[in-house]
Design a protein around this motif. Structure first.
Motif, mmCIF file in Angstrom:
data_model
loop_
_atom_site.group_PDB
_atom_site.id
_atom_site.type_symbol
_atom_site.label_atom_id
_atom_site.label_comp_id
_atom_site.label_asym_id
_atom_site.label_seq_id
_atom_site.Cartn_x
_atom_site.Cartn_y
_atom_site.Cartn_z
ATOM 1 N N TRP A 120 0.728 -1.215 -0.052
ATOM 2 C CA TRP A 120 0.089 -0.051 0.001
ATOM 3 C C TRP A 120 1.064 1.543 0.042
ATOM 4 O O TRP A 120 2.058 1.143 0.658
ATOM 5 N N PRO A 137 -0.019 5.257 0.402
ATOM 6 C CA PRO A 137 -0.923 6.367 0.868
ATOM 7 C C PRO A 137 -0.567 7.469 0.026
ATOM 8 O O PRO A 137 -1.108 8.302 -0.260
ATOM 9 N N GLN A 187 -3.763 7.736 7.152
ATOM 10 C CA GLN A 187 -3.431 6.333 6.519
ATOM 11 C C GLN A 187 -1.902 6.042 6.731
ATOM 12 O O GLN A 187 -1.110 7.100 6.469
ATOM 13 N N LEU A 197 -1.520 -1.883 7.029
ATOM 14 C CA LEU A 197 -2.204 -0.673 6.924
ATOM 15 C C LEU A 197 -3.132 -0.146 7.972
ATOM 16 O O LEU A 197 -3.948 -0.972 8.535
ATOM 17 N N TYR A 198 -3.062 0.957 8.384
ATOM 18 C CA TYR A 198 -4.090 1.625 9.401
ATOM 19 C C TYR A 198 -4.672 2.711 8.445
ATOM 20 O O TYR A 198 -3.983 3.630 7.881
ATOM 21 N N ASN A 199 -6.027 2.589 8.224
ATOM 22 C CA ASN A 199 -6.490 3.553 7.174
ATOM 23 C C ASN A 199 -7.910 3.944 7.734
ATOM 24 O O ASN A 199 -8.930 3.217 8.083
ATOM 25 N N GLN A 200 -8.060 5.292 8.041
ATOM 26 C CA GLN A 200 -9.215 5.867 8.410
ATOM 27 C C GLN A 200 -10.183 6.239 7.068
ATOM 28 O O GLN A 200 -11.453 6.826 7.236
ATOM 29 N N ASN A 201 -9.807 6.222 5.846
ATOM 30 C CA ASN A 201 -10.773 6.487 4.801
ATOM 31 C C ASN A 201 -11.443 5.043 4.419
ATOM 32 O O ASN A 201 -11.211 4.111 3.839
ATOM 33 N N ARG A 217 -7.736 7.003 -3.978
ATOM 34 C CA ARG A 217 -6.821 6.858 -2.911
ATOM 35 C C ARG A 217 -7.352 5.628 -2.158
ATOM 36 O O ARG A 217 -8.252 4.832 -2.578
ATOM 37 N N ILE A 218 -6.504 5.089 -1.336
ATOM 38 C CA ILE A 218 -6.515 3.586 -0.463
ATOM 39 C C ILE A 218 -8.104 3.891 0.156
ATOM 40 O O ILE A 218 -8.187 4.516 1.024
ATOM 41 N N THR A 219 -9.312 2.820 -0.206
ATOM 42 C CA THR A 219 -10.438 2.866 0.583
ATOM 43 C C THR A 219 -10.527 1.498 0.962
ATOM 44 O O THR A 219 -10.493 0.476 0.272
ATOM 45 N N THR A 220 -10.881 1.367 2.276
ATOM 46 C CA THR A 220 -11.140 0.064 2.731
ATOM 47 C C THR A 220 -12.336 0.124 3.525
ATOM 48 O O THR A 220 -12.925 0.967 4.103
#
Length: 416
Positions: free
Chosen positions: A166, A168, A274, A296-300, A333-336
């Motif tokens: 990943w 960001p 992110q 990965l830590y992702n707030q999106n 952008r990275i979306t999870t």
């Protein structure tokens, strides 16, 4: 164009595929001027079970049916340099695609989104219900460089960030872990200027214009490389979002450590973090066992596909417009669906010509997983065969991978 010419084109590509191995590119070197040319041919087959478009739009169901795609891409390239100051690259593609996946909603959405590049240099030559033939400009850039300054103009790959799975910070050419062709980066029509501020420190400006000013991307970056570590910070406006990012990479005890993070002030009103951390190492087992661990830590966060519903009685054109707008936002952008994902990757050369790789992605929130094994075999120095798959486990609801269908991929690459 008369019907049937696309079939003739496919036949010609097959002839090239048979004749390609053994051929070689050309080189021209006259001291201050150097030119090199070459070509590649990719034969790609994929098989999965797609959602039936009619069932989705009319019934609101996710009923699936078998679906395949055959892609044949011919690529020619030329690159050169003059007086160690000027260089450039041109890569031109022609693609022939056929199969039931072309009739899918996903492909209709992809065609509507397009490549999101400034110059309209990609065109479909011929299209029917089950096949198309198109040509694309993959790379086209010129560069000037001196000891203290670099300037690159044209369609190019802008690589930011240090993550392996990943990235960001990679907001010019984002690509995601389970992309069928993870080695294909569309590139951006952009201006990149870099200046050396000190012996190990560079400042860079990256600008990708668009017809709509709200869609352009621009960033400034400061980076340094010294005594075994690389570090950088970035501030940019990507479409209508402000992003601040930083990254760090270093080697310690034979392993490579990486950290990458962004803080984004989104136009929609949210502010998100992110963060990616990774370590990779070649274990002294046999020919060497490659091991990568990345988190990965992702707030999106975005809703799972099972929670996204289209309005009732929607015609296909309206559905494509709505879903294309949603997909554009998701792929910028990275979306999870959850905060935390972990990747584990193994790689090992089973023989000098045969290599095996295994990528495991785990979604901690939805308790789902993706498993992507790959076997690559070097048939000869200019011909490579790759067989891979993607398999998914977990609950269908509220998970990152649980509702995805299995995918099989066969790839043959010829270089000449």
């Amino acid at each position: 164009m008369r019907p049937g010419l696309h079939r003739l084109s496919a036949l010609l590509w097959l002839v090239v595929l048979l004749l390609a191995p053994g051929a070689r590119g050309a080189e021209y070197d006259r001291g201050e001027l150097r030119l090199e040319t070459g070509a590649e041919l990719r034969n790609l087959l994929t098989y999965t079970r797609r959602i039936q478009t009619e069932a989705l739009l009319v019934e609101g169901s996710d009923r699936r049916e078998p679906s395949g795609l055959w892609l044949l891409r011919g690529r020619v390239w030329v690159e050169g340099a003059y007086k160690q100051r000027f260089s450039g690259q041109l890569i031109y593609d022609q693609e022939y695609r056929t199969g039931t996946q072309l009739d899918s909603l996903a492909f209709a959405i992809g065609d509507r989104i397009g490549t999101q590049t400034w110059f309209d240099a990609d065109h479909t030559i011929h299209q029917s219900g089950s096949s198309d033939w198109r040509h694309l400009l993959y790379r086209a850039w010129l560069r000037y460089e001196s000891d203290r300054f670099e300037l690159t103009l044209g369609r190019q790959r802008i690589a930011l960030g240090v993550g392996r799975i990943w990235n960001p910070e990679d907001l010019f050419n984002p690509i995601f872990p389970l992309a069928v062709e993870g080695d294909q980066r569309i590139g951006q029509d952009a201006l990149v200027a870099r200046a050396r501020l000190a012996e190990h420190t560079w400042a860079g400006l990256y600008w990708s214009p668009q017809d709509d000013p709200d869609r352009q991307r621009i960033a400034g970056r400061l980076e340094t490389s010294h005594i075994g570590f690389d570090a950088g910070v970035m501030l940019g406006r990507f479409q209508q979002d402000w992003v601040f990012g930083g990254d760090f990479a270093s080697n310690l005890w034979g392993a490579a450590f990486r950290l990458e993070a962004t803080y984004s002030d989104l136009h929609a009103g949210d502010r998100i973090w992110q963060v990616v951390g990774s370590i990779d190492y070649n274990l002294p087992v046999g020919a060497g066992l490659y091991l990568l661990l990345e988190h990965l830590y992702n707030q999106n966060l975005g809703p799972p596909a099972s929670e996204f519903a289209l309005p009732p009685s929607l015609d296909p054109d309206q559905a494509v417009r709505i879903l294309a707008a949603v997909q554009t936002d998701l792929t910028n952008r990275i979306t999870t669906t959850g905060l935390n994902l972990t990747a584990l990757e193994f790689g090992y050369e089973l023989t000098p010509l045969l290599r095996g790789d295994l990528l495991l992605l785990y979604d901690w929130s939805g308790r789902s997983a993706a498993l992507a094994p790959t076997l690559s075999y070097q048939l000869r120095s200019d011909l490579e065969l790759s067989l891979s798959g993607q398999f998914f486990l977990g609950r269908d609801e509220n998970s990152q991978f649980g509702d995805l269908p299995a995918l099989g991929i066969l790839r043959i690459d010829a270089f000449f």
